[in-house]
Design an enzyme around this catalytic site. Structure first.
Site, PDB file in Angstrom:
ATOM      1  N   ASN A 222       6.727  -0.477  -6.821  1.00  0.00           N
ATOM      2  CA  ASN A 222       5.965   0.710  -6.434  1.00  0.00           C
ATOM      3  C   ASN A 222       4.626   0.253  -5.849  1.00  0.00           C
ATOM      4  O   ASN A 222       3.656   0.042  -6.570  1.00  0.00           O
ATOM      5  CB  ASN A 222       5.766   1.635  -7.645  1.00  0.00           C
TER       6      ASN A 222
ATOM      7  N   ASN B 112       7.210   7.054  -0.280  1.00  0.00           N
ATOM      8  CA  ASN B 112       6.648   7.673  -1.474  1.00  0.00           C
ATOM      9  C   ASN B 112       5.958   8.966  -1.013  1.00  0.00           C
ATOM     10  O   ASN B 112       6.065   9.346   0.152  1.00  0.00           O
ATOM     11  CB  ASN B 112       5.672   6.714  -2.164  1.00  0.00           C
TER      12      ASN B 112
ATOM     13  N   GLY C 279      14.679  13.020  -5.065  1.00  0.00           N
ATOM     14  CA  GLY C 279      13.732  13.264  -6.139  1.00  0.00           C
ATOM     15  C   GLY C 279      13.475  14.739  -6.383  1.00  0.00           C
ATOM     16  O   GLY C 279      13.989  15.342  -7.329  1.00  0.00           O
ATOM     17  N   THR C 280      12.684  15.351  -5.520  1.00  0.00           N
ATOM     18  CA  THR C 280      12.248  16.725  -5.744  1.00  0.00           C
ATOM     19  C   THR C 280      13.434  17.697  -5.845  1.00  0.00           C
ATOM     20  O   THR C 280      13.391  18.639  -6.649  1.00  0.00           O
ATOM     21  CB  THR C 280      11.278  17.138  -4.617  1.00  0.00           C
TER      22      THR C 280
ATOM     23  N   LEU D 193       1.275   8.024 -13.224  1.00  0.00           N
ATOM     24  CA  LEU D 193       2.178   6.962 -13.683  1.00  0.00           C
ATOM     25  C   LEU D 193       2.316   6.882 -15.214  1.00  0.00           C
ATOM     26  O   LEU D 193       2.212   5.791 -15.800  1.00  0.00           O
ATOM     27  CB  LEU D 193       1.737   5.594 -13.115  1.00  0.00           C
TER      28      LEU D 193
ATOM     29  N   CYS E 154       2.303   4.600  -4.901  1.00  0.00           N
ATOM     30  CA  CYS E 154       1.842   5.829  -5.554  1.00  0.00           C
ATOM     31  C   CYS E 154       0.465   6.183  -4.985  1.00  0.00           C
ATOM     32  O   CYS E 154      -0.435   5.342  -4.979  1.00  0.00           O
ATOM     33  CB  CYS E 154       1.749   5.619  -7.064  1.00  0.00           C
TER      34      CYS E 154
ATOM     35  N   GLY F 253      12.481  14.475   0.790  1.00  0.00           N
ATOM     36  CA  GLY F 253      12.954  15.809   1.152  1.00  0.00           C
ATOM     37  C   GLY F 253      14.455  15.948   1.296  1.00  0.00           C
ATOM     38  O   GLY F 253      14.916  16.901   1.917  1.00  0.00           O
TER      39      GLY F 253
END
Ligand SMILES: Cc1cc2nc3c(=O)[nH]c(=O)nc-3n(C[C@H](O)[C@H](O)[C@H](O)COP(=O)(O)O)c2cc1C
Length: 314
Positions: free
Chosen positions: A126, A191, A264-265, A74, A129, A243
């Site tokens: 959040n 997450n 995201g990725t 973070l 995490c 994903g």
């Protein structure tokens, strides 16, 4: 052409694709870049009360075909420095959702209030995490604590509050219901999944922190299952994450019950151009599949099934 606007807890988005928290969201310029490339909106990186350096390197290991492992810890500039970045993105008309983290309900309420004053349209808490001591999923794995945190933030702000849930739990539905009881306007899931990798030559974990979080293509089936279960149990909208790389990935999430999705990725690997591909490709693909709109697809895979169902069959 099928309509692709999305309505997330009263926030109107030109399309359902949001930049996920923690990727490409460091500055106002990068948030704006994601929007200009075609995203419907952006989620900031998770911001805490004070600046944090994060963990030493290595913090990331990539596996292009199936995912990424990270333990960033973070890192963030803190809520005192970050508002100017939000202001830059807001000045360019970008719908910004502010992600915040803290160690307890009072901390979340404080940083949430300060994030609200930057002009964000909603907050994403959040609570998930998987690798930060005393933060993230260490707070967000307990339904009672999730409810307390969400309630404290909802009382402290006027904008909608989304709770980002962890998949690292035996019962994600209990966490979702707790967020709903606390007054969340929606939930985001998932997450990253707690994970690690080991270098056999060094006989050591690859990431400096040892444990990290898995994201990318490998976690899509997990994210879909979580969204599916949440849709069966909750009334608030769900933001699907995990994903997503292609238009069909996003439609699968809509069919499972997601009103909007975060990416995201795929952005970490391919850059923000992925939002152009997704936003251009969605209307035609919805047409081909016989949907008049994105909204029509939301939850459609549940049609004809009796709801709610309990968890996984043994
Ligand atoms: C490098 C990296 C940093 C991340 N940082 C955050 C963060 O600060 N806050 C948060 O809520 N999620 C964070 N995430 C999780 C993502 O927002 C997302 O939930 C997860 O990666 C699954 O989506 P994906 O498969 O599209 O990446 C991070 C993920 C990665 C890969």
């Amino acid at each position: 052409m099928a309509a692709v606007e999305a309505n997330l807890a009263g926030i109107r988005l030109r399309n359902p694709f949001l930049l996920a928290s923690g990727i490409w969201g460091e500055s106002g310029e990068s948030l704006r870049g994601a929007y200009e490339a075609g995203a419907g909106g952006v989620v900031t990186k998770s911001i805490g009360a004070v600046p944090r350096d994060g963990y030493p390197n290595p913090t990331v290991e990539t596996f292009e075909s199936w995912g990424m492992l990270n333990a960033m810890g973070l890192p963030n500039p803190g809520i005192v420095e970050y508002p100017q970045e939000v202001a830059r993105a807001r000045a360019a008309g970008v719908p910004v959702i502010g992600s915040v983290f803290a160690g307890d309900a009072d901390g979340f309420a404080d940083v949430g209030r300060r994030m609200e004053s930057t002009g964000v349209l909603a907050l994403e808490l959040n609570l998930s995490c998987p690798h930060a001591k005393g933060l993230g999923s260490e707070v967000g794995s307990d339904p009672g604590e999730v409810e307390r945190v969400v309630r404290a933030v909802v009382r402290a702000v006027k904008i909608p509050v989304l709770a980002k849930l962890t998949p690292n739990t035996a019962d994600v539905v209990a966490l979702g219901l707790a967020a709903e009881r606390g007054g969340a306007a929606g939930v985001s899931a998932i997450n990253t999944l707690r994970a690690m990798s080991i270098d056999v030559t060094l006989r050591r974990p690859v990431l400096a922190n040892g444990l990290g979080g898995l994201s990318g293509a490998a976690v899509k089936p997990v994210g879909l299952a979580v969204v599916w279960q949440l849709f069966d149990a909750l009334t608030v909208p769900i933001v699907g994450i995990g994903g997503i790389r292609t238009v069909d990935d996003s439609i699968a999430y809509a069919l499972a019950g997601a009103r909007a999705v975060e990416v995201g990725t795929a952005v970490a690997f391919g850059g923000v151009g992925v939002f152009g591909e997704l936003s251009r490709g969605l209307p035609g693909r919805l047409d081909e599949l016989g949907f008049r709109s994105w909204e029509d697809a939301v939850g459609a895979a549940h049609a004809g099934r009796s709801r709610p169902t309990s968890s996984v069959p043994s």
